[in-house]
Design an enzyme around this catalytic site. Sequence first.
Site, mmCIF file in Angstrom:
data_model
loop_
_atom_site.group_PDB
_atom_site.id
_atom_site.type_symbol
_atom_site.label_atom_id
_atom_site.label_comp_id
_atom_site.label_asym_id
_atom_site.label_seq_id
_atom_site.Cartn_x
_atom_site.Cartn_y
_atom_site.Cartn_z
ATOM 1 N N LYS A 37 75.434 -13.361 92.840
ATOM 2 C CA LYS A 37 76.576 -13.674 91.969
ATOM 3 C C LYS A 37 76.910 -15.168 92.089
ATOM 4 O O LYS A 37 76.453 -15.840 93.016
ATOM 5 C CB LYS A 37 77.776 -12.804 92.363
ATOM 6 C CG LYS A 37 78.230 -13.000 93.796
ATOM 7 C CD LYS A 37 79.201 -11.917 94.257
ATOM 8 C CE LYS A 37 79.583 -12.123 95.711
ATOM 9 N NZ LYS A 37 80.298 -10.967 96.267
ATOM 10 N N TYR A 237 91.440 -44.180 96.800
ATOM 11 C CA TYR A 237 92.775 -43.884 96.277
ATOM 12 C C TYR A 237 93.783 -43.654 97.403
ATOM 13 O O TYR A 237 93.450 -43.038 98.416
ATOM 14 C CB TYR A 237 92.751 -42.619 95.427
ATOM 15 C CG TYR A 237 92.076 -42.771 94.093
ATOM 16 C CD1 TYR A 237 92.623 -43.596 93.106
ATOM 17 C CD2 TYR A 237 90.908 -42.068 93.812
ATOM 18 C CE1 TYR A 237 92.004 -43.711 91.863
ATOM 19 C CE2 TYR A 237 90.288 -42.176 92.575
ATOM 20 C CZ TYR A 237 90.839 -42.996 91.608
ATOM 21 O OH TYR A 237 90.237 -43.106 90.392
HETATM 22 C C1 LIG Z 1 79.663 -10.583 97.499
HETATM 23 C C2 LIG Z 1 79.437 -9.169 97.880
HETATM 24 C C3 LIG Z 1 78.474 -8.821 98.841
HETATM 25 C C4 LIG Z 1 77.702 -9.847 99.646
HETATM 26 O O1 LIG Z 1 78.476 -10.314 100.734
HETATM 27 P P1 LIG Z 1 77.866 -11.388 101.775
HETATM 28 O O2 LIG Z 1 78.924 -11.508 102.799
HETATM 29 O O3 LIG Z 1 77.679 -12.648 101.001
HETATM 30 O O4 LIG Z 1 76.596 -10.827 102.266
HETATM 31 C C5 LIG Z 1 78.233 -7.470 99.045
HETATM 32 N N1 LIG Z 1 78.925 -6.529 98.366
HETATM 33 C C6 LIG Z 1 79.877 -6.832 97.462
HETATM 34 C C7 LIG Z 1 80.602 -5.739 96.767
HETATM 35 C C8 LIG Z 1 80.168 -8.150 97.194
HETATM 36 O O5 LIG Z 1 81.127 -8.450 96.298
#
Ligand SMILES: *Cc1c(COP(=O)(O)O)cnc(C)c1O
Length: 342
Positions: A37, A237
């Site tokens: 994702k 800045y």
């Molecule tokens: C993002 C996510 C994961 C992965 O988690 P990590 O800590 O990056 O391994 C697994 N399951 C769900 C439902 C998620 O949203």
Amino acid sequence: MGRMERSCFTLDLGAIRRNAETLLRAAEGAELWAVVKAEGYGHGAVDVSKAALEAGATALCVATLPEALHLRAALRNARILVMGPVSERELGEARVARLELVAADGQVPEGVRVHLKIDTGMGRWGLSELPSPTRDVVGVMSHLASAESDPAFTQLQVARFREATAGLSSLTRHLANSAAVLRFAEARFDAVRCGIALYGISPFGTDPSHDGLEPALRWESYVALAKRLDPGESTGYGRRYVADRPTWIGVVPVGYADGFRRDMSGTDVLVDGVRRRVVGTISMDALAVVLDGPVESGTPVTLVGDGVLVEEHARVADTIAYEVAVGLNTRSGRARRVAVDG
Ligand SMILES: *Cc1c(COP(=O)(O)O)cnc(C)c1O
């Protein structure tokens, strides 16, 4: 020396494959599903997906329908699970693209493969009780709230999941994220959903090599200009860094629009292989480092890589490495992006 691109992200596909292999070993027989994702946590979802599948991952997990469609265009046959909500309007597209969806709110979509999600303590998406599976249901899942920090609560969630899914062994049961795969054997079930560890970033905020993981992304730039500040002169800045003695600083053409967050001032980067402190206010397009003398324009700067970890930058910014990684602007064309097979 000719003009260089402002910065360059290099994704090491070999590192992704080796991390996937490490996670597969830790999963001890459970399938590895690669969580890609948010454009593969900023690393590049399609490249990461291909490497993970090559190494033995059997499905890809994303949060949104557009993310899934983007992957489907590049990967005709991969299993793709959309973990977040999909609107009524998007459902037709999900069917056509042969995506798998999660039912987390009582409505079980039809004509697509579905995973029922039960809330075992995350207190977010998920049903408090599982409905009886329809014929489209292929999996049952839950999500852990604190596998990186709270073993007792994780054990409780594992026990709740085991109990809730006891009669459903014909379905694929999946619960573990990266932290759980690495620390809780009993959380593995039939498949594990790993994101952060796949990228070689520690879910625990520690050195990833302690868990056999290898950072997969390098981020490099250069000193575009070195200049001497006299005592009382400042850089950036708000004049937040004022030299108290004659001080050489290097200006690097990377700023918060590139993903080098303002709250990462004070972290270290490498200038020609030597650790140097980032000082002053980080601008949208530039930051400054303290040098111990003049350097040539074009001197290489490593912002991430060669031992400079996103975990360190995250600590300085008082956040988690996930947020730093996802914030890296690898896609807008501000930086060059390359994949290598290391
Ligand atoms: C993002 C996510 C994961 C992965 O988690 P990590 O800590 O990056 O391994 C697994 N399951 C769900 C439902 C998620 O949203």
